[in-house]
Scaffold this motif. Structure first.
Motif, PDB file in Angstrom:
ATOM      1  N   LYS A 221     -12.658   7.319   2.144  1.00  0.00           N
ATOM      2  CA  LYS A 221     -11.391   7.938   2.537  1.00  0.00           C
ATOM      3  C   LYS A 221     -10.427   6.782   2.836  1.00  0.00           C
ATOM      4  CE  LYS A 221     -12.937  12.323   3.248  1.00  0.00           C
ATOM      5  NZ  LYS A 221     -12.285  13.586   2.879  1.00  0.00           N
ATOM      6  N   PRO A 222      -9.684   6.312   1.848  1.00  0.00           N
ATOM      7  CA  PRO A 222      -8.811   5.155   2.079  1.00  0.00           C
ATOM      8  C   PRO A 222      -7.757   5.441   3.155  1.00  0.00           C
ATOM      9  CG  PRO A 222      -9.101   5.551  -0.268  1.00  0.00           C
ATOM     10  CD  PRO A 222      -9.667   6.741   0.436  1.00  0.00           C
ATOM     11  N   ILE A 223      -7.614   4.499   4.065  1.00  0.00           N
ATOM     12  CA  ILE A 223      -6.613   4.557   5.132  1.00  0.00           C
ATOM     13  C   ILE A 223      -5.736   3.323   4.976  1.00  0.00           C
ATOM     14  CG2 ILE A 223      -6.225   4.552   7.634  1.00  0.00           C
ATOM     15  CD1 ILE A 223      -7.528   7.115   6.677  1.00  0.00           C
ATOM     16  N   ASN A 224      -4.603   3.485   4.332  1.00  0.00           N
ATOM     17  CA  ASN A 224      -3.712   2.349   4.071  1.00  0.00           C
ATOM     18  C   ASN A 224      -2.986   1.990   5.364  1.00  0.00           C
ATOM     19  OD1 ASN A 224      -1.723   0.536   3.276  1.00  0.00           O
ATOM     20  ND2 ASN A 224      -1.434   1.522   1.282  1.00  0.00           N
ATOM     21  N   ILE A 225      -3.509   0.987   6.046  1.00  0.00           N
ATOM     22  CA  ILE A 225      -2.973   0.650   7.363  1.00  0.00           C
ATOM     23  C   ILE A 225      -1.590   0.017   7.288  1.00  0.00           C
ATOM     24  CG2 ILE A 225      -5.248   0.474   8.416  1.00  0.00           C
ATOM     25  CD1 ILE A 225      -5.105  -2.550   8.119  1.00  0.00           C
ATOM     26  N   GLY A 226      -1.209  -0.464   6.098  1.00  0.00           N
ATOM     27  CA  GLY A 226       0.144  -0.990   5.923  1.00  0.00           C
ATOM     28  C   GLY A 226       1.184   0.086   5.716  1.00  0.00           C
ATOM     29  N   ARG A 227       0.725   1.338   5.538  1.00  0.00           N
ATOM     30  CA  ARG A 227       1.639   2.461   5.346  1.00  0.00           C
ATOM     31  C   ARG A 227       1.501   3.512   6.437  1.00  0.00           C
ATOM     32  NH1 ARG A 227       3.593  -0.973   3.428  1.00  0.00           N
ATOM     33  NH2 ARG A 227       4.199  -1.381   1.267  1.00  0.00           N
TER      34      ARG A 227
ATOM     35  N   ASN B  57      -5.711 -16.011  14.483  1.00  0.00           N
ATOM     36  CA  ASN B  57      -5.460 -17.145  13.597  1.00  0.00           C
ATOM     37  C   ASN B  57      -4.654 -16.683  12.382  1.00  0.00           C
ATOM     38  OD1 ASN B  57      -5.896 -18.983  11.377  1.00  0.00           O
ATOM     39  ND2 ASN B  57      -7.717 -19.806  12.379  1.00  0.00           N
ATOM     40  N   HIS B  58      -5.133 -15.637  11.710  1.00  0.00           N
ATOM     41  CA  HIS B  58      -4.422 -15.091  10.547  1.00  0.00           C
ATOM     42  C   HIS B  58      -2.991 -14.710  10.923  1.00  0.00           C
ATOM     43  CE1 HIS B  58      -7.330 -14.681   7.264  1.00  0.00           C
ATOM     44  NE2 HIS B  58      -8.250 -14.380   8.154  1.00  0.00           N
ATOM     45  N   HIS B  59      -2.857 -14.049  12.067  1.00  0.00           N
ATOM     46  CA  HIS B  59      -1.533 -13.556  12.451  1.00  0.00           C
ATOM     47  C   HIS B  59      -0.544 -14.698  12.633  1.00  0.00           C
ATOM     48  CE1 HIS B  59       1.474 -10.950  14.260  1.00  0.00           C
ATOM     49  NE2 HIS B  59       1.643 -11.898  15.156  1.00  0.00           N
ATOM     50  N   PHE B  60      -0.912 -15.666  13.447  1.00  0.00           N
ATOM     51  CA  PHE B  60       0.045 -16.727  13.766  1.00  0.00           C
ATOM     52  C   PHE B  60       0.246 -17.703  12.616  1.00  0.00           C
ATOM     53  CE2 PHE B  60      -0.864 -15.259  18.111  1.00  0.00           C
ATOM     54  CZ  PHE B  60       0.440 -15.113  18.559  1.00  0.00           C
ATOM     55  N   ARG B  61      -0.772 -17.894  11.777  1.00  0.00           N
ATOM     56  CA  ARG B  61      -0.609 -18.790  10.626  1.00  0.00           C
ATOM     57  C   ARG B  61       0.163 -18.139   9.490  1.00  0.00           C
ATOM     58  NH1 ARG B  61      -4.279 -20.552   7.465  1.00  0.00           N
ATOM     59  NH2 ARG B  61      -3.456 -22.649   7.173  1.00  0.00           N
ATOM     60  N   ASN B  62      -0.089 -16.841   9.258  1.00  0.00           N
ATOM     61  CA  ASN B  62       0.353 -16.221   8.021  1.00  0.00           C
ATOM     62  C   ASN B  62       1.388 -15.110   8.183  1.00  0.00           C
ATOM     63  OD1 ASN B  62      -1.634 -17.775   6.513  1.00  0.00           O
ATOM     64  ND2 ASN B  62      -3.172 -16.410   7.375  1.00  0.00           N
ATOM     65  N   TYR B  63       1.430 -14.461   9.338  1.00  0.00           N
ATOM     66  CA  TYR B  63       2.264 -13.263   9.461  1.00  0.00           C
ATOM     67  C   TYR B  63       3.388 -13.367  10.487  1.00  0.00           C
ATOM     68  CZ  TYR B  63      -1.684 -11.129   6.977  1.00  0.00           C
ATOM     69  OH  TYR B  63      -2.664 -10.837   6.065  1.00  0.00           O
TER      70      TYR B  63
ATOM     71  N   LYS C 189      -0.592  -5.432   2.143  1.00  0.00           N
ATOM     72  CA  LYS C 189       0.672  -5.909   1.591  1.00  0.00           C
ATOM     73  C   LYS C 189       1.655  -6.033   2.743  1.00  0.00           C
ATOM     74  CE  LYS C 189       4.442  -4.697  -1.565  1.00  0.00           C
ATOM     75  NZ  LYS C 189       4.987  -3.655  -2.487  1.00  0.00           N
ATOM     76  N   MET C 190       2.018  -7.266   3.087  1.00  0.00           N
ATOM     77  CA  MET C 190       2.787  -7.505   4.296  1.00  0.00           C
ATOM     78  C   MET C 190       4.285  -7.455   3.997  1.00  0.00           C
ATOM     79  SD  MET C 190       2.374  -7.667   7.461  1.00  0.00           S
ATOM     80  CE  MET C 190       0.598  -7.812   7.387  1.00  0.00           C
ATOM     81  N   ASP C 191       4.889  -6.312   4.280  1.00  0.00           N
ATOM     82  CA  ASP C 191       6.332  -6.142   4.165  1.00  0.00           C
ATOM     83  C   ASP C 191       6.826  -5.563   5.490  1.00  0.00           C
ATOM     84  OD1 ASP C 191       5.501  -3.504   4.064  1.00  0.00           O
ATOM     85  OD2 ASP C 191       5.887  -3.282   1.924  1.00  0.00           O
ATOM     86  N   GLU C 192       8.095  -5.191   5.543  1.00  0.00           N
ATOM     87  CA  GLU C 192       8.656  -4.730   6.812  1.00  0.00           C
ATOM     88  C   GLU C 192       7.993  -3.451   7.292  1.00  0.00           C
ATOM     89  OE1 GLU C 192      10.575  -6.357   8.967  1.00  0.00           O
ATOM     90  OE2 GLU C 192      10.215  -7.968   7.530  1.00  0.00           O
ATOM     91  N   GLU C 193       7.663  -2.560   6.358  1.00  0.00           N
ATOM     92  CA  GLU C 193       6.982  -1.334   6.779  1.00  0.00           C
ATOM     93  C   GLU C 193       5.617  -1.648   7.378  1.00  0.00           C
ATOM     94  OE1 GLU C 193       5.490   3.028   5.157  1.00  0.00           O
ATOM     95  OE2 GLU C 193       6.468   1.640   3.776  1.00  0.00           O
ATOM     96  N   ALA C 194       4.866  -2.536   6.730  1.00  0.00           N
ATOM     97  CA  ALA C 194       3.556  -2.905   7.255  1.00  0.00           C
ATOM     98  C   ALA C 194       3.683  -3.570   8.619  1.00  0.00           C
ATOM     99  CB  ALA C 194       2.847  -3.834   6.276  1.00  0.00           C
TER     100      ALA C 194
ATOM    101  N   LEU D 256       1.733  -2.312  11.898  1.00  0.00           N
ATOM    102  CA  LEU D 256       0.663  -3.157  12.412  1.00  0.00           C
ATOM    103  C   LEU D 256       1.031  -3.901  13.696  1.00  0.00           C
ATOM    104  CD1 LEU D 256      -0.579  -4.647   9.026  1.00  0.00           C
ATOM    105  CD2 LEU D 256      -1.709  -2.893  10.402  1.00  0.00           C
ATOM    106  N   PHE D 257       2.277  -4.297  13.804  1.00  0.00           N
ATOM    107  CA  PHE D 257       2.675  -5.179  14.913  1.00  0.00           C
ATOM    108  C   PHE D 257       3.717  -4.565  15.835  1.00  0.00           C
ATOM    109  CE2 PHE D 257       2.048  -8.390  11.279  1.00  0.00           C
ATOM    110  CZ  PHE D 257       0.678  -8.384  11.465  1.00  0.00           C
ATOM    111  N   GLY D 258       4.196  -3.359  15.504  1.00  0.00           N
ATOM    112  CA  GLY D 258       5.266  -2.769  16.319  1.00  0.00           C
ATOM    113  C   GLY D 258       4.801  -1.711  17.271  1.00  0.00           C
ATOM    114  N   GLN D 259       3.480  -1.572  17.426  1.00  0.00           N
ATOM    115  CA  GLN D 259       2.951  -0.519  18.298  1.00  0.00           C
ATOM    116  C   GLN D 259       3.110  -0.894  19.765  1.00  0.00           C
ATOM    117  OE1 GLN D 259      -1.121   0.289  17.129  1.00  0.00           O
ATOM    118  NE2 GLN D 259      -0.698  -0.564  15.122  1.00  0.00           N
ATOM    119  N   ARG D 260       3.202   0.143  20.576  1.00  0.00           N
ATOM    120  CA  ARG D 260       3.224  -0.051  22.028  1.00  0.00           C
ATOM    121  C   ARG D 260       2.272   0.929  22.670  1.00  0.00           C
ATOM    122  NH1 ARG D 260       8.954  -1.048  24.735  1.00  0.00           N
ATOM    123  NH2 ARG D 260       7.462  -1.772  26.293  1.00  0.00           N
TER     124      ARG D 260
END
Length: 229
Positions: free
Chosen positions: A29-35, A115-121, A216-221, A225-229
């Motif tokens: 059951k694919p869950i596209n976390i970027g969408r 590490n991934h977040h601060f280096r790449n995103y 796929k790291m775009d503004e929606e993703a 991923l990073f705008g939750q509170r």
């Protein structure tokens, strides 16, 4: 039948690896976390922490209603006990394996993830954070390298869920700022597991669902991923 709610991340790969190794019948059951699929009502009923992976076991051992589970470490432990494979049933070998599973869950995964977040995103490169997480990831690789110096697998002589949990977090070593050649025992173990047919099948599943792997790291993703509170 196992329903696997999944995306192509290291934590998702852990479960497809196990299912392929054990030969269990499963349905993806694919869950596209970027969408934002992880915020759907259906998924939140199974995984209230809105993180993949999660499973629903349609035929649990107790014969009761379908059993939903989230948290990849708990899922691996459950599936191993259900199948009687890849985790000793009792004794010290069981707890040695579980301690390395929890080491991944509490150490390698979170640190490599930051590490991934601060280096790449991260939109702004914060050198202190980048250096901090690269160094901590390197320290953890060194811990693993020492463990594998005189053990064929992470749990000891047998291939277990500890290996399945850790391997997907070592695979993206270059994106973590790590030279795997610096860790010869990790490299030996990594290559041995990479050759396993079940791991190849698990990553072929990922390729079918999401050829780029990961997110796929775009503004929606970023928002999901990073705008939750």
């Amino acid at each position: 039948m196992i329903d696997l709610y999944y995306w192509t991340t290291p934590n998702g790969h852990k479960i497809t690896i196990f299912l392929e190794e054990a030969g269990l019948e499963y349905r993806l059951k694919p869950i596209n976390i970027g969408r934002g699929d992880q915020f759907s009502t259906e998924f939140l009923e199974i995984a209230p922490n809105n993180r993949i992976p999660a499973i629903v076991d349609k035929k649990p051992e107790d014969g009761g209603q379908p059993l939903p589970l989230f948290e990849s470490g708990a899922i691996l432990e459950y599936l191993a006990d259900k199948c009687g494979q890849f985790l000793p049933k009792s004794g010290r070998e069981r707890y040695v394996t579980l301690q390395w599973l929890y080491w991944q869950m509490g150490g390698l995964g979170p640190m490599a993830g930051q590490n991934h977040h601060f280096r790449n995103y991260a939109p702004q490169k914060i050198e202190y954070a980048v250096e901090r997480y690269i160094n901590e990831t390197s320290r953890l690789y060194s811990v693993l390298d020492k463990r594998l110096d005189d053990n064929e697998f992470v749990g000891g002589d047998e291939y277990t869920i500890a290996d399945m949990a850790i391997w997907p977090w070592i695979k993206p070593h270059a994106n973590q700022g790590q030279d795997i050649e610096d860790f010869p025992h990790v490299l030996r173990w990594f290559r041995a597991l990479e050759a396993r047919p079940a791991i190849k099948r698990a990553y072929a599943v990922a390729e079918d669902i999401n050829p780029q792997d990961g997110v796929k790291m775009d503004e929606e993703a970023r928002k999901h991923l990073f705008g939750q509170r």
